[in-house]
Design an enzyme around this catalytic site. Structure first.
Site, PDB file in Angstrom:
ATOM      1  CE1 TYR A 106      -4.343   0.245  -0.337  1.00 43.67           C
ATOM      2  CE2 TYR A 106      -4.305  -1.667   1.106  1.00 43.67           C
ATOM      3  CZ  TYR A 106      -4.971  -0.852   0.219  1.00 43.67           C
ATOM      4  OH  TYR A 106      -6.260  -1.132  -0.121  1.00 43.67           O
ATOM      5  CD  GLU A 141      -4.611   4.610   0.928  1.00 45.87           C
ATOM      6  OE1 GLU A 141      -4.097   3.891   1.805  1.00 45.87           O
ATOM      7  OE2 GLU A 141      -5.814   4.882   0.860  1.00 45.87           O
ATOM      8  CG  ASP A 153      -9.011  10.315 -23.607  1.00 51.26           C
ATOM      9  OD1 ASP A 153      -8.050   9.585 -23.898  1.00 51.26           O
ATOM     10  OD2 ASP A 153     -10.008   9.911 -22.977  1.00 51.26           O
ATOM     11  CB  THR A 191      -5.744   3.846 -21.510  1.00 53.77           C
ATOM     12  OG1 THR A 191      -5.938   3.945 -22.919  1.00 53.77           O
ATOM     13  CG2 THR A 191      -7.035   4.180 -20.799  1.00 53.77           C
ATOM     14  CE  LYS A 213      -8.067   1.951 -25.285  1.00 58.59           C
ATOM     15  NZ  LYS A 213      -8.207   2.723 -24.044  1.00 58.59           N
ATOM     16  NE  ARG A 231      -7.633  -3.470 -19.193  1.00 60.85           N
ATOM     17  CZ  ARG A 231      -8.107  -3.764 -20.405  1.00 60.85           C
ATOM     18  NH1 ARG A 231      -7.631  -4.794 -21.068  1.00 60.85           N
ATOM     19  NH2 ARG A 231      -9.060  -3.041 -20.937  1.00 60.85           N
TER      20      ARG A 231
HETATM   21  N1  DSN Z   1     -12.943   0.160 -24.531  1.00 59.00           N
HETATM   22  C1  DSN Z   1     -11.928   0.956 -25.163  1.00 59.00           C
HETATM   23  C2  DSN Z   1     -11.930   0.750 -26.650  1.00 59.00           C
HETATM   24  O1  DSN Z   1     -12.141  -0.362 -27.052  1.00 59.00           O
HETATM   25  O2  DSN Z   1     -11.654   1.657 -27.403  1.00 59.00           O
HETATM   26  C3  DSN Z   1     -12.028   2.383 -24.797  1.00 59.00           C
HETATM   27  O3  DSN Z   1     -12.092   2.498 -23.424  1.00 59.00           O
END
Ligand code: DSN
Length: 384
Positions: free
Chosen positions: A44, A46, A199, A225, A228, A234
């Site tokens: 942990y 925090e 974003d 994120t 990707k 993730r």
């Molecule tokens: N679920 C993602 C996508 O497939 O683009 C976006 O959060």
């Protein structure tokens, strides 16, 4: 052995055998996986570096520090101008933390319309119902692509912003196949006195590699994120101009989240290290080349491609009114994994949308080149 491990083995085998073409998915490296599955999950922490609420975090501080340094370096950012928060557990939480830092409940947000390729975390409501928390807290209005060109008309977005007067304008989405003009979005935001949040969850890896333009010269805040095109674990990051960093940090913790996932932060640091290599830049170039070949093959085969092509890693195909799910299932039966997706000016429902979305990041990681995408493009057309 726990049955779960049998299931993981099965999934592992399947991931090696099937063709994965969901644009938001990718395959992490063994090093990223090792950090993710490490003892760091036990801790942990925090708080932030040097200011933790629990003891025993000196090594953890070094890990989070290194991750932040690598994040800024990956995107070529000066630490005197930009700060980064690497603690958000997901893209939704990163965006919510930004709103919580910059806005008051009831303030106005303008973001991309979901069926045109926007994202739920940018707000979503219908005439009858406010579907996401963001739409319940804030007043959200959506901008759309042009009906004819299926791309943004920035003059139209500007007119809408002048009328709606949002306090925050968001760009970015999940199914828009073209590059966004971040400079124009900034100009619009400036003109109406709004903050500008870019974003870039889908494009992060391509921006890191210099294959696509980034929004950093123009946006006040950038969220992404990390799993990707960036090919990390993730999670998510928030980059903010120095004067906003403090309120963003307070908004993530204690405003919204508890303990950061240090195993994820360590795995992200590993992925960011990988993203700075020549191999990764080559990979990112190949992702776009592959997507453009795929778009061309599909067009040559007579399919309707939204916006007539792609600038990045994904292609959106109009497969006819309400046919998306049926086509996605048919492709799955043939070992090809895609997702059904809404298309601009969708006339069907999100459960039975009219498009399929195809992306190249995962199979490019597996080594696929142009000729592989030519072949799969022909097979997909045949199956459609
Ligand atoms: N679920 C993602 C996508 O497939 O683009 C976006 O959060």
């Amino acid at each position: 052995m726990d049955k779960i491990f049998d299931l993981i083995k099965k999934e592992e085998k399947q991931q090696k055998e099937l063709v994965y073409l969901i644009p938001s998915e990718n395959f992490i490296s063994d090093n990223v996986k090792a950090a993710l599955g490490s003892c760091l999950s036990n801790k942990y922490a925090e708080g932030y570096v040097g200011k933790r609420y629990y003891q025993g975090n000196k090594i953890i501080d070094e890990i989070e520090n290194l991750c932040q340094e690598r994040a800024l370096k990956t995107f070529g950012l000066d630490e005197n101008i930009w700060g980064v928060n690497v603690q958000p557990h997901s893209g939704c939480e990163a965006n919510l933390a930004v709103y919580n830092a910059l806005l008051e409940p009831g303030d106005k947000i303008m973001s991309m319309y979901l069926p045109d390729g926007g994202h739920l975390s940018h707000g979503w409501q219908t005439e009858k119902r406010k579907i996401t928390l963001v739409s319940k807290i804030y007043e959200v209005e959506f901008y759309k692509v042009n009906f004819k060109t299926q791309v943004f008309d920035y003059d139209e977005i500007k007119r809408q912003a002048q009328k709606f007067k949002p306090k925050l304008i968001i760009s970015g989405g999940t199914a828009y196949p073209r590059e966004i003009d971040y400079e124009k979005m900034e100009q619009i935001a400036k003109e109406v006195g709004a903050y500008y949040l870019a974003d870039v969850s889908h494009e992060a890896g391509l921006i890191a590699a210099g294959v696509l333009n980034g929004p950093f010269k123009f946006a006040d805040v950038v969220t992404m994120t990390t799993h990707k095109t960036l090919r990390g674990p993730r999670g998510a990051m928030i980059f903010a101009k120095e004067d906003l960093v403090d309120s963003i940090n307070k908004s993530v913790f204690p405003g919204l989240q508890g303990g950061p996932h240090i195993h994820t932060i360590a795995a992200l640091a590993v992925a960011l290290g990988e993203s700075q290599t020549k191999e990764f830049k080559k990979y990112a170039r190949q992702v776009v080349k592959n997507a453009q070949v795929l778009a061309k093959v599909l067009i040559d085969e007579g399919l309707k491609i939204i916006s007539g092509g792609t600038d990045k890693h994904l292609v959106l195909i109009d497969v006819g009114l309400g046919n998306g799910k049926r086509v996605a299932e048919k492709l799955e039966d043939n070992g090809i994994i895609v997702n059904a997706n809404t298309i601009p000016f969708e006339q069907s429902s999100p459960f039975k949308p009219s498009g399929i979305r195809i992306g190249t990041p995962a199979m490019t990681t597996r080594g696929w080149k142009e000729d592989d995408f030519e072949k799969i493009g022909k097979k997909i057309s045949e199956l459609i």
